[in-house]
Design a protein around this motif. Structure first.
Motif, short mmCIF file in Angstrom:
data_model
loop_
_atom_site.label_atom_id
_atom_site.label_comp_id
_atom_site.label_asym_id
_atom_site.label_seq_id
_atom_site.Cartn_x
_atom_site.Cartn_y
_atom_site.Cartn_z
N GLU A 152 -7.40 30.68 15.40
CA GLU A 152 -6.11 30.40 16.01
C GLU A 152 -5.60 31.60 16.80
OE1 GLU A 152 -3.67 29.24 12.76
OE2 GLU A 152 -4.37 27.15 12.74
N GLU A 153 -5.74 32.80 16.21
CA GLU A 153 -5.23 34.00 16.88
C GLU A 153 -5.99 34.27 18.17
OE1 GLU A 153 -5.01 37.45 14.50
OE2 GLU A 153 -3.50 36.65 13.13
N PHE A 154 -7.32 34.18 18.11
CA PHE A 154 -8.10 34.46 19.31
C PHE A 154 -7.86 33.41 20.38
CE2 PHE A 154 -10.30 37.52 16.73
CZ PHE A 154 -10.75 38.45 17.64
N GLY A 155 -7.58 32.18 19.95
CA GLY A 155 -7.29 31.13 20.93
C GLY A 155 -6.00 31.37 21.68
N GLU A 156 -5.04 32.04 21.02
CA GLU A 156 -3.74 32.28 21.65
C GLU A 156 -3.64 33.63 22.34
OE1 GLU A 156 -1.13 31.98 18.35
OE2 GLU A 156 -1.38 29.80 18.09
N LYS A 202 -6.88 43.50 29.03
CA LYS A 202 -7.61 44.09 30.17
C LYS A 202 -7.60 43.17 31.39
CE LYS A 202 -11.62 45.23 28.38
NZ LYS A 202 -12.92 45.95 28.29
N SER A 203 -7.71 41.85 31.15
CA SER A 203 -7.87 40.93 32.27
C SER A 203 -6.71 39.96 32.45
CB SER A 203 -9.15 40.11 32.07
OG SER A 203 -9.04 39.27 30.92
N GLY A 204 -5.87 39.81 31.41
CA GLY A 204 -4.81 38.82 31.48
C GLY A 204 -5.29 37.40 31.22
N LYS A 205 -6.59 37.24 30.93
CA LYS A 205 -7.17 35.93 30.64
C LYS A 205 -7.25 35.73 29.13
CE LYS A 205 -8.02 35.25 35.05
NZ LYS A 205 -9.38 35.32 35.56
N PRO A 206 -7.55 34.51 28.66
CA PRO A 206 -7.69 34.29 27.21
C PRO A 206 -8.76 35.19 26.61
CG PRO A 206 -7.54 32.19 28.35
CD PRO A 206 -7.65 33.24 29.41
N MET A 207 -8.49 35.69 25.41
CA MET A 207 -9.42 36.60 24.73
C MET A 207 -10.76 35.93 24.45
SD MET A 207 -9.42 39.72 23.50
CE MET A 207 -10.48 40.70 22.46
#
Length: 587
Positions: free
Chosen positions: A271-275, A280-285
């Motif tokens: 859940e945390e990584f999904g949010e 560095k990139s501003g994109k999803p982790m």
């Protein structure tokens, strides 16, 4: 003659009177074709460990070999995915069968029908060798996947496909080998998980893994290409520390292996990584992360394999020239899987029932960390960070002790600190890093020439405080001279203002190295000024009443990460307070 099951003991299956299988071969067991691996061969019996639940398996069911070792499928589509311990995609399984994994389910690790926008980097007539990049495609918006020639292939390209959309099934090029035969190359290749991927040579370690966690970056740095252990008892924050490192470290790719951990913890990770947004990139982790989830209720043999699957994926991206950080949570659960399988094999147990080969298995794993010059001339690294879960926080148990032999950074979590809500609960008196000599030139060049000296003074003050607190426990602090009281107060400011970090505060969850150094400078400036005042006869009580120590504890919140110039105000405050104290007491 068909080979059949002779006996079943949990995940361990034996086949009698056969010469069909070789050591480490992947096999299919029973009518459901459960995935297994040959772990023992004698003239009388072949022993197999099965990576799936063996409930319902019967004596007499067939066993068939695959002719190859247990391997990971490597290709675009790995990043952003969630696999189990033997690289089966849990998302695809859930869509097919629901929340539980049925025995014997066969699912491709990667999507063979998904088109990728491929750019070929070779043409007919080119000569290629193992490791050379022959095609690239955007695997995610932040990571370019570089398809490499398998290490055992070398020759002349006789066919190259046109750029455009291709699947994992498509032949992108054909290479004519030295013996005249031809080998088709696709976007995907397989690699045995227990065999390290080859590299041209290992390179010396010289760059830190920047994590944004002050106690690590400043006091106990981890090197890129290094190996670190995070031991701690139940509730000390091993998983949360690894989450912070995975979120904030400056590696290009994150491989997170949940090895035998609780299912709710792995759910929290997903859940945390999904949010999470990649800073560095501003994109999803998730676009630069791969998760391997082998929870405590999954088959124990697959838990043992999950570590090797994870490090193989890490080495694959290292070979492309990326810096990869792999978190293994936890290696104790992996060692317990070794112990359980060893017990079923009736092997002679060593200390606390662990097999005698536990140290060599730990060494094999941690030695796969390193900075390398790859076969294609690029440079990459794999950093391994393993959590250790000693029962009762007993660091003298075999897994912790043997792990210390093979890692050079030891971040010991303390139960007392965790219960006091001091996070990260890294005990500064028993933790250590052996990377100072390798990394100090980098810190001096990129952060400041005084960085290493400041760190040494901080460690010295913390060590001195530890000795003084033994005296305080016996006779109280009132009998100490003011100079020693100052040391205790400065050390308290270091502990609560510098080492303690708030993961939920926007300016404290990640702290750049420049701010870390500025904080050290201000704390040590107060120590120097306070020592001069005490030497002049000004009582320590008066120095405490200025409120400077409380101000320094809060500076981590009061100074934003992008405003280091605000630290100058603290020097002014300290100097003004010193003038005021001298005027009041010396006059």
């Amino acid at each position: 003659m068909t080979d059949v099951i002779y006996s079943i003991n949990g995940p361990v299956v034996t086949v009698r009177d056969t010469k069909s299988f070789e050591m480490a071969e992947m096999v299919y067991v029973g009518v459901k074709r459960l995935v297994g691996e040959v772990i023992g061969v004698t003239d009388r019996a072949t022993t197999i460990q099965v990576y799936e639940v063996t409930t319902g398996l019967r004596v007499g069911e067939p066993v068939t070999g695959s002719g190859s070792p247990l391997s990971a499928l490597l290709g675009p589509g790995i990043l952003g995915n969630i696999f189990d311990g033997i690289e089966r995609p849990l998302g695809d399984i859930a869509r097919r069968t629901g929340a539980f994994i049925p025995a014997g389910i066969s699912v491709d690790s990667l999507d063979f029908d998904k088109p990728w926008q491929v750019t070929l980097t070779v043409k007919p007539g080119d000569r290629v060798k193992g490791g050379d990049i022959f095609a690239t495609c955007p695997e995610t918006s932040v990571i370019t996947h570089k398809s490499m020639v398998p290490p055992d292939v070398a020759g002349e390209v006789v066919f190259a496909a046109a750029d455009g959309a291709h699947t994992l099934r498509d032949a992108l090029c054909r290479v004519k080998l030295a013996d005249g035969s031809e080998r088709e190359l696709t976007l995907a290749q397989r690699w045995p998980i227990r065999r390290p991927r080859p590299a041209a040579q290992r390179e010396p370690i010289g760059r830190p893994l920047i994590t944004g966690q002050r106690v690590i970056d400043t006091l106990f740095p981890i090197a890129k290409g290094g190996a670190a252990a995070i031991p701690g008892g139940f509730g000390t924050g091993k998983t949360m520390t690894q989450h912070q490192l995975a979120k904030w470290c400056d590696a290009d790719i994150i491989v997170y292996v949940g090895c035998g951990e609780r299912g709710n913890e792995m759910t929290q990770v997903l859940e945390e990584f999904g949010e999470l947004v990649d800073p560095k990139s501003g994109k999803p982790m998730t676009e630069r992360t791969v998760l391997i989830a082998n929870t405590s209720n999954m088959p124990v043999a697959a838990r043992e394999a999950s570590i090797y699957t994870g490090v193989t994926l890490a080495e694959y991206y290292r070979d492309m020239g990326y810096d990869v950080a792999m978190m293994a949570d936890s290696t104790s659960r992996w060692a317990e899987a070794l112990r359980e399988i060893s017990g079923r094999l009736e092997e002679m147990p060593a200390e606390e029932g662990f097999p005698a080969y536990l140290p060599s298995r730990l060494a094999e794993f941690y030695e796969r960390a390193g900075c390398t010059e790859n076969l294609n001339g690029s440079s990459g690294s794999v950093t391994l960070i393993g959590a250790v879960s000693p029962q009762g926080s007993d660091f003298s148990e075999p897994v912790t002790q043997n792990t210390k032999r093979f890692v050079r950074c030891f971040l010991a979590l303390d139960k007392a600190l965790a219960y006091a809500r001091h996070y990260p609960a890294i005990n500064w008196t028993i933790s250590y890093s052996e990377y100072y000599e390798d990394l100090d030139p980098w810190y001096i060049k990129n952060v400041g020439p005084e960085f290493c000296a400041l760190r040494g003074r901080l460690l010295s003050l913390l060590s001195e405080e530890s000795k003084l607190m033994e005296i305080v426990k016996l006779i109280g602090s009132d009998v100490l001279p003011d100079s020693q009281k100052l040391t205790i107060e400065i050390a308290r400011a270091i502990r609560t203002g510098f080492l303690q970090q708030n993961a939920f505060h926007k300016d404290d969850t990640y702290v750049p190295l420049v701010k870390q150094m500025k904080m050290m400078e201000v704390i040590l400036y107060l120590q120097k000024t306070g020592a001069a005042l005490v030497a002049e006869g000004i009582p320590m009580r008066a120095l405490l009443e200025t409120g400077l120590f409380e101000r320094l504890v809060k500076m981590k919140y009061d100074v934003p990460n992008d405003r280091p110039e605000l630290f100058q105000g603290y020097y002014t405050e300290i100097d003004d307070a010193a003038k005021r104290l001298r005027a009041e007491h010396i006059a």
